[in-house]
Design a protein around this motif. Sequence first.
Motif, PDB file in Angstrom:
ATOM      1  N   ASP A 156       0.831  -1.212   0.000  1.00  0.00           N
ATOM      2  CA  ASP A 156       0.000   0.000   0.000  1.00  0.00           C
ATOM      3  C   ASP A 156       0.858   1.252   0.000  1.00  0.00           C
ATOM      4  O   ASP A 156       0.551   2.233  -0.688  1.00  0.00           O
ATOM      5  N   PHE A 157       1.913   1.245   0.799  1.00  0.00           N
ATOM      6  CA  PHE A 157       2.818   2.396   0.865  1.00  0.00           C
ATOM      7  C   PHE A 157       3.520   2.589  -0.470  1.00  0.00           C
ATOM      8  O   PHE A 157       3.697   3.707  -0.951  1.00  0.00           O
ATOM      9  N   PHE A 158       3.919   1.478  -1.094  1.00  0.00           N
ATOM     10  CA  PHE A 158       4.572   1.536  -2.398  1.00  0.00           C
ATOM     11  C   PHE A 158       3.624   2.096  -3.454  1.00  0.00           C
ATOM     12  O   PHE A 158       4.023   2.921  -4.286  1.00  0.00           O
ATOM     13  N   ALA A 159       2.368   1.636  -3.444  1.00  0.00           N
ATOM     14  CA  ALA A 159       1.383   2.136  -4.407  1.00  0.00           C
ATOM     15  C   ALA A 159       1.141   3.624  -4.213  1.00  0.00           C
ATOM     16  O   ALA A 159       0.968   4.372  -5.187  1.00  0.00           O
ATOM     17  N   PHE A 160       1.138   4.065  -2.958  1.00  0.00           N
ATOM     18  CA  PHE A 160       0.943   5.482  -2.680  1.00  0.00           C
ATOM     19  C   PHE A 160       2.161   6.300  -3.101  1.00  0.00           C
ATOM     20  O   PHE A 160       2.020   7.361  -3.732  1.00  0.00           O
ATOM     21  N   ARG A 161       3.357   5.804  -2.766  1.00  0.00           N
ATOM     22  CA  ARG A 161       4.582   6.553  -3.011  1.00  0.00           C
ATOM     23  C   ARG A 161       4.950   6.606  -4.487  1.00  0.00           C
ATOM     24  O   ARG A 161       5.314   7.663  -5.015  1.00  0.00           O
ATOM     25  N   TYR A 162       4.876   5.467  -5.170  1.00  0.00           N
ATOM     26  CA  TYR A 162       5.326   5.396  -6.565  1.00  0.00           C
ATOM     27  C   TYR A 162       4.174   5.349  -7.569  1.00  0.00           C
ATOM     28  O   TYR A 162       4.425   5.265  -8.767  1.00  0.00           O
ATOM     29  N   GLY A 163       2.946   5.361  -7.068  1.00  0.00           N
ATOM     30  CA  GLY A 163       1.793   5.373  -7.952  1.00  0.00           C
ATOM     31  C   GLY A 163       1.021   6.672  -7.866  1.00  0.00           C
ATOM     32  O   GLY A 163       1.181   7.573  -8.697  1.00  0.00           O
ATOM     33  N   LEU A 164       0.196   6.814  -6.834  1.00  0.00           N
ATOM     34  CA  LEU A 164      -0.681   7.973  -6.725  1.00  0.00           C
ATOM     35  C   LEU A 164       0.086   9.276  -6.553  1.00  0.00           C
ATOM     36  O   LEU A 164      -0.288  10.299  -7.127  1.00  0.00           O
ATOM     37  N   SER A 165       1.156   9.260  -5.752  1.00  0.00           N
ATOM     38  CA  SER A 165       1.913  10.497  -5.525  1.00  0.00           C
ATOM     39  C   SER A 165       2.574  11.012  -6.784  1.00  0.00           C
ATOM     40  O   SER A 165       2.859  12.201  -6.905  1.00  0.00           O
ATOM     41  N   GLN A 166       2.841  10.119  -7.727  1.00  0.00           N
ATOM     42  CA  GLN A 166       3.452  10.513  -8.997  1.00  0.00           C
ATOM     43  C   GLN A 166       2.433  10.539 -10.134  1.00  0.00           C
ATOM     44  O   GLN A 166       2.808  10.556 -11.296  1.00  0.00           O
ATOM     45  N   TYR A 167       1.149  10.529  -9.763  1.00  0.00           N
ATOM     46  CA  TYR A 167       0.041  10.591 -10.726  1.00  0.00           C
ATOM     47  C   TYR A 167       0.059   9.416 -11.703  1.00  0.00           C
ATOM     48  O   TYR A 167      -0.444   9.522 -12.821  1.00  0.00           O
ATOM     49  N   ARG A 168       0.620   8.293 -11.240  1.00  0.00           N
ATOM     50  CA  ARG A 168       0.621   7.062 -12.058  1.00  0.00           C
ATOM     51  C   ARG A 168      -0.573   6.223 -11.611  1.00  0.00           C
ATOM     52  O   ARG A 168      -0.431   5.195 -10.951  1.00  0.00           O
ATOM     53  N   TYR A 169      -1.765   6.656 -11.991  1.00  0.00           N
ATOM     54  CA  TYR A 169      -2.987   6.011 -11.525  1.00  0.00           C
ATOM     55  C   TYR A 169      -3.092   4.574 -12.025  1.00  0.00           C
ATOM     56  O   TYR A 169      -3.569   3.690 -11.306  1.00  0.00           O
ATOM     57  N   SER A 170      -2.650   4.336 -13.241  1.00  0.00           N
ATOM     58  CA  SER A 170      -2.720   2.983 -13.799  1.00  0.00           C
ATOM     59  C   SER A 170      -1.799   2.036 -13.039  1.00  0.00           C
ATOM     60  O   SER A 170      -2.155   0.890 -12.751  1.00  0.00           O
ATOM     61  N   PHE A 171      -0.631   2.509 -12.686  1.00  0.00           N
ATOM     62  CA  PHE A 171       0.335   1.701 -11.946  1.00  0.00           C
ATOM     63  C   PHE A 171      -0.214   1.367 -10.558  1.00  0.00           C
ATOM     64  O   PHE A 171      -0.137   0.217 -10.104  1.00  0.00           O
ATOM     65  N   GLY A 172      -0.778   2.345  -9.881  1.00  0.00           N
ATOM     66  CA  GLY A 172      -1.370   2.108  -8.572  1.00  0.00           C
ATOM     67  C   GLY A 172      -2.551   1.157  -8.630  1.00  0.00           C
ATOM     68  O   GLY A 172      -2.737   0.315  -7.746  1.00  0.00           O
ATOM     69  N   THR A 173      -3.368   1.269  -9.679  1.00  0.00           N
ATOM     70  CA  THR A 173      -4.512   0.360  -9.847  1.00  0.00           C
ATOM     71  C   THR A 173      -4.050  -1.067 -10.084  1.00  0.00           C
ATOM     72  O   THR A 173      -4.654  -2.019  -9.575  1.00  0.00           O
ATOM     73  N   ALA A 174      -2.977  -1.240 -10.838  1.00  0.00           N
ATOM     74  CA  ALA A 174      -2.440  -2.580 -11.088  1.00  0.00           C
ATOM     75  C   ALA A 174      -1.991  -3.229  -9.782  1.00  0.00           C
ATOM     76  O   ALA A 174      -2.231  -4.428  -9.556  1.00  0.00           O
ATOM     77  N   ILE A 175      -1.378  -2.464  -8.901  1.00  0.00           N
ATOM     78  CA  ILE A 175      -0.964  -2.998  -7.596  1.00  0.00           C
ATOM     79  C   ILE A 175      -2.194  -3.383  -6.777  1.00  0.00           C
ATOM     80  O   ILE A 175      -2.210  -4.414  -6.095  1.00  0.00           O
ATOM     81  N   GLY A 176      -3.251  -2.562  -6.850  1.00  0.00           N
ATOM     82  CA  GLY A 176      -4.485  -2.877  -6.144  1.00  0.00           C
ATOM     83  C   GLY A 176      -5.120  -4.171  -6.617  1.00  0.00           C
ATOM     84  O   GLY A 176      -5.606  -4.970  -5.815  1.00  0.00           O
ATOM     85  N   ILE A 177      -5.114  -4.406  -7.941  1.00  0.00           N
ATOM     86  CA  ILE A 177      -5.660  -5.655  -8.489  1.00  0.00           C
ATOM     87  C   ILE A 177      -4.814  -6.839  -8.041  1.00  0.00           C
ATOM     88  O   ILE A 177      -5.345  -7.902  -7.674  1.00  0.00           O
ATOM     89  N   PHE A 178      -3.504  -6.670  -8.061  1.00  0.00           N
ATOM     90  CA  PHE A 178      -2.605  -7.733  -7.600  1.00  0.00           C
ATOM     91  C   PHE A 178      -2.917  -8.105  -6.155  1.00  0.00           C
ATOM     92  O   PHE A 178      -2.992  -9.286  -5.798  1.00  0.00           O
ATOM     93  N   LYS A 179      -3.118  -7.108  -5.296  1.00  0.00           N
ATOM     94  CA  LYS A 179      -3.466  -7.359  -3.894  1.00  0.00           C
ATOM     95  C   LYS A 179      -4.785  -8.122  -3.778  1.00  0.00           C
ATOM     96  O   LYS A 179      -4.901  -9.057  -2.972  1.00  0.00           O
ATOM     97  N   SER A 180      -5.776  -7.724  -4.551  1.00  0.00           N
ATOM     98  CA  SER A 180      -7.087  -8.366  -4.484  1.00  0.00           C
ATOM     99  C   SER A 180      -7.017  -9.827  -4.904  1.00  0.00           C
ATOM    100  O   SER A 180      -7.625 -10.698  -4.269  1.00  0.00           O
TER     101      SER A 180
END
Length: 308
Positions: free
Chosen positions: A261-285
């Motif tokens: 979650d911290f990685f998705a926030f730091r390297y995804g949402l904080s850098q406006y990489r919404y697709s990258f953060g969503t991919a991490i979320g799907i992987f978690k699910s």
Amino acid sequence: MQVKAQFRELGRKIIVQRYLLLLSIPFIVWLFIFRYIPLIGWIMAFQDYKPQLGWFGSPWVGFKHFTDFFRHNLFSSVMQNTLGMSVMMLVLGTFMAITFAVLLNELRFLPFKRFTQTVSYLPHFVSWVVVANIVTQMMAITGPVNDLLLALGIVKEPTNVMIKPEYFWWIVVLADIWKEMGWNAIIYLAAMAGIDSQVYEAAEIDGVNRFQKIWYVTLPGIQGTIIILLILSIGNIINIGFERQFMLQNAVTFPKSLTLDFFAFRYGLSQYRYSFGTAIGIFKSVISIIMLFLANYLAKRSGTGRLF
């Protein structure tokens, strides 16, 4: 004829339980709106999503963001941090909650029991911002923990463990146990209250002592509850969150604080990489669903209970 009988029985149950069904409708609506409709956003994981272009204008890239995540140089350390802290919280958190519930259940002085239970679950409602500040102040060089260790002669000089990466997991886990132990014990206490008092009376007639009653009556009596909660916890083992790590980490302990979650926030949402953060979320699910079914299957095979 059998099908008609089944429909007739189903209609009878609906009529008998109509009020309970009506009461459940708001929760079903809430679940659909806030849990299922947002799943439409998963299509962003397969796009190079641009907010200004929207879902229909963003180009499709397939599994590019998944492969970028798996090939990231921090992937192994992120998974290690996530699973390491999750397993520690699962094992120690469950053990401490059960132990605390058993000790509370054995208390005979009811005013003290109620007071202790109330005080124990109040930290659950405290923000992690406050908890992190308390932990930081407690563990500081001039804090009470170092003062106590010096007074007892355990250490010769104060140490700031907050800047020791090797202690970071333990700090997070112990802080989480302190915050959630009383709250988690409530379910076990409720399960203990459901044990028939005649079983305890029969055990006393057989001459067992207090510890033996706990081992042979109380713990087997809540075994089903323990198994169900363990299955749910194992299914949620990868969803450790990031609030604890984000609040307690610093520049020195940062490599040990990176969870999914911290990685998705730091390297995804904080850098406006919404697709990258969503991919991490799907992987978690996906991992959570696999772990849930696996834990339920193992519990079913062992004969100790199951969730479904």
